[in-house]
Design an enzyme around this catalytic site. Structure first.
Site, PDB file in Angstrom:
ATOM      1  N   ASP A  77       0.792  -1.224   0.000  1.00 52.46           N
ATOM      2  CA  ASP A  77       0.000   0.000   0.000  1.00 52.46           C
ATOM      3  C   ASP A  77       0.831   1.283   0.000  1.00 52.46           C
ATOM      4  OD1 ASP A  77      -2.535   1.499   0.466  1.00 52.46           O
ATOM      5  OD2 ASP A  77      -1.458   2.028   2.289  1.00 52.46           O
ATOM      6  N   ASP A  80       5.052   0.726   3.814  1.00 53.18           N
ATOM      7  CA  ASP A  80       5.044  -0.478   4.640  1.00 53.18           C
ATOM      8  C   ASP A  80       4.538  -1.639   3.788  1.00 53.18           C
ATOM      9  OD1 ASP A  80       2.213   0.114   4.538  1.00 53.18           O
ATOM     10  OD2 ASP A  80       2.709   1.675   5.982  1.00 53.18           O
ATOM     11  N   TYR A 228      -7.145   2.950   9.036  1.00 55.74           N
ATOM     12  CA  TYR A 228      -6.332   3.595   7.995  1.00 55.74           C
ATOM     13  C   TYR A 228      -7.163   3.993   6.782  1.00 55.74           C
ATOM     14  CZ  TYR A 228      -2.896   1.915  11.128  1.00 55.74           C
ATOM     15  OH  TYR A 228      -2.196   1.713  12.291  1.00 55.74           O
ATOM     16  N   GLU A 435       4.789  10.877   3.278  1.00 53.74           N
ATOM     17  CA  GLU A 435       4.256   9.547   3.003  1.00 53.74           C
ATOM     18  C   GLU A 435       4.039   9.391   1.494  1.00 53.74           C
ATOM     19  OE1 GLU A 435       1.039   6.506   4.845  1.00 53.74           O
ATOM     20  OE2 GLU A 435       0.331   8.540   4.514  1.00 53.74           O
TER      21      GLU A 435
END
Length: 466
Positions: A77, A80, A228, A435
């Site tokens: 995704d 991670d 999430y 991110e």
């Protein structure tokens, strides 16, 4: 010692062209190529022999369902190693939409086959996850276990539980979005590989029926996902899936169901955003394209007029919707407005807006937000695998805390982006800024393809004039 090396790769990707406005003529073809490289870097499972990301290898080869089903493949995704079906599917739908709309851009960039491969990589995985008509795996890996590990996916050593939806534990949003993704991919492959297109369509139909017959939110049975990627509604996904199936099959029942759901779930209100949890703007756009009905045409015009004229913006002009994935949100609404322009509504105005948003990301803001592209691009994305040095060097939390550029360049990743005042920190530990995720790049890549397509049209016009 990385700095000189980084500087050398940074310069050639922006071509300065002396235009009257001093504008920069960004190399959209290079951006398309790099964005597809980012998706390659996110691949899980056994990598093909033509894998272009040299620091990635086979990983998570033991991913299995609750009855031992093979769940290898798909995409990690983010930085991670969890595979979230919901966002992977919405990413796939958006990429396929851009590919269908702007195929010539991929051809001109020499990225047509890479684009097909990127879509097939996720579609193959969804087909594996759809183990029976009313049973779909929606997540592999546990976020809490995953977050105790910082390193290479090739060296994962924790258990990776798999979570699914079924008739007793439904998820209309997850099944609906996966149906939409496979219907969209079937359209892409219809001429290239009709047999594969048929396979995707067969699964899309079954998943849509499953989503329709058994109603519920996927983050009830798949609890970890809510933290999430929460889903707050499934009406938009049911409508979206039906619209995509109508586009893929021309069977009127799907359009009837899409229009029925559009009314039933009150999807005519103007949305403020377009992303994995809020598909309404996309639903309105698809129905406008498919029917050219005034109701949908007005809806998409209202959305883009609001976005262009009234949506909050940073001082340098970036649409500001959310502090997480700021750039991804802006790119998604830009892609929708590009589609609206394509059906002849306020074309020039919306295309100028799209250009302003994408160019902000490519460097107009004073820096590039795409790793490996342009000037002063991010060097410390929040991404475990790319922070690791070359093997056989070990990798761990020291690489997370280390100051300085990631050891590997995560080409093409669009970072989350700046805050509402255009402030940004290139720091691995600041994930709000740095991110990277599958879904941040999807609308972005499709919008860039659209700008390249318009550039090609402009060149054709010029050629015929001369």
């Amino acid at each position: 010692m990385l700095w000189p090396h980084l500087w050398l790769v940074a310069v050639p990707y922006v071509i300065l062209v002396p235009l009257t406005t001093q504008a920069v003529d960004y190399d959209y073809e290079r951006v398309l190529e790099l964005s597809l490289l980012f998706y390659e870097a996110q691949r899980s499972g056994k990598l093909p022999s033509d894998n272009r990301v040299t620091w990635r290898g086979d990983s998570a080869l033991e991913d299995r369902g609750q009855k031992g089903e093979d769940l290898t493949g798909g995409y990690y995704d983010a930085g991670d190693f969890v595979k979230f079906g919901f966002t992977m599917a919405s990413t796939t739908t958006l990429l396929a939409w851009g590919f269908l709309s702007y195929k010539e851009a991929y051809i001109s960039a020499g990225q047509f086959n890479h684009g097909l491969n990127a879509l097939k990589w996720s579609a193959d995985y969804f087909i594996k996850c759809h183990v029976s008509p009313n049973e779909l795996y929606g997540q592999v890996g546990d976020f809490n276990l995953d977050h105790e590990f910082w390193g290479r996916p090739e060296e994962l050593n924790m258990s990776r539980p798999a979570y699914k939806i079924d008739a007793q534990h439904p998820g209309s949003d997850l099944a609906g979005e996966t149906a939409a993704a496979l219907a969209a991919v079937s359209l892409v492959f219809r001429t290239e590989n009709p047999k594969y297109a048929d396979l995707c369509l067969e699964h899309a139909r079954q998943l849509y029926t499953f989503a329709s017959d058994f109603r519920g939110l996927y983050n009830e049975p798949i609890k970890g996902a809510a933290q999430y990627y929460e889903s707050t509604d499934y009406g938009d996904e049911l409508t979206w899936a039906a619209a995509w199936l109508y586009k893929a099959t021309s069977e009127s029942q799907y359009l009837d169901e899409a229009e029925h759901n559009y009314m039933k779930f009150r999807l005519k209100e103007r949305p403020n955003e377009f992303f994995y949890n809020k598909k309404v703007a996309g639903v309105q756009m698809l129905l406008a394209q498919l029917t050219l009905q005034p109701e949908y045409m007005e809806a998409v015009q209202n959305f883009c007029d609001f976005t262009v004229n009234y949506q909050k913006k940073t001082p340098k002009g970036l649409v500001y919707i959310d502090k997480f994935g700021t750039l991804g949100h802006a790119a998604n609404v830009a892609f929708i407005c590009l589609q609206v322009a394509d059906i002849g509504i306020s074309s020039e105005k919306y295309r100028d807006f799209v250009k302003s948003q994408i160019h902000y990301m490519l460097g107009e803001s004073g820096r590039s937000y795409v790793v490996g592209f342009g000037l002063n691009y991010p060097t410390q994305p929040y991404h475990a695998a790319s922070s690791c040095p070359d093997l056989p060097e070990p990798c761990g939390w020291k690489d997370f805390h280390r100051r300085g550029p990631n050891s590997q360049i995560l080409y093409g990743a669009l970072v989350s982006g700046p805050d509402e005042n255009d402030n940004y920190k290139d720091d691995r530990e600041e994930y709000v800024y740095n991110e990277v995720t599958l879904d941040y790049n999807a609308g972005f890549q499709s919008a860039v393809a659209g700008l390249q397509y318009l550039r090609l049209l402009g060149q054709k016009k010029n050629d015929t004039h001369h």
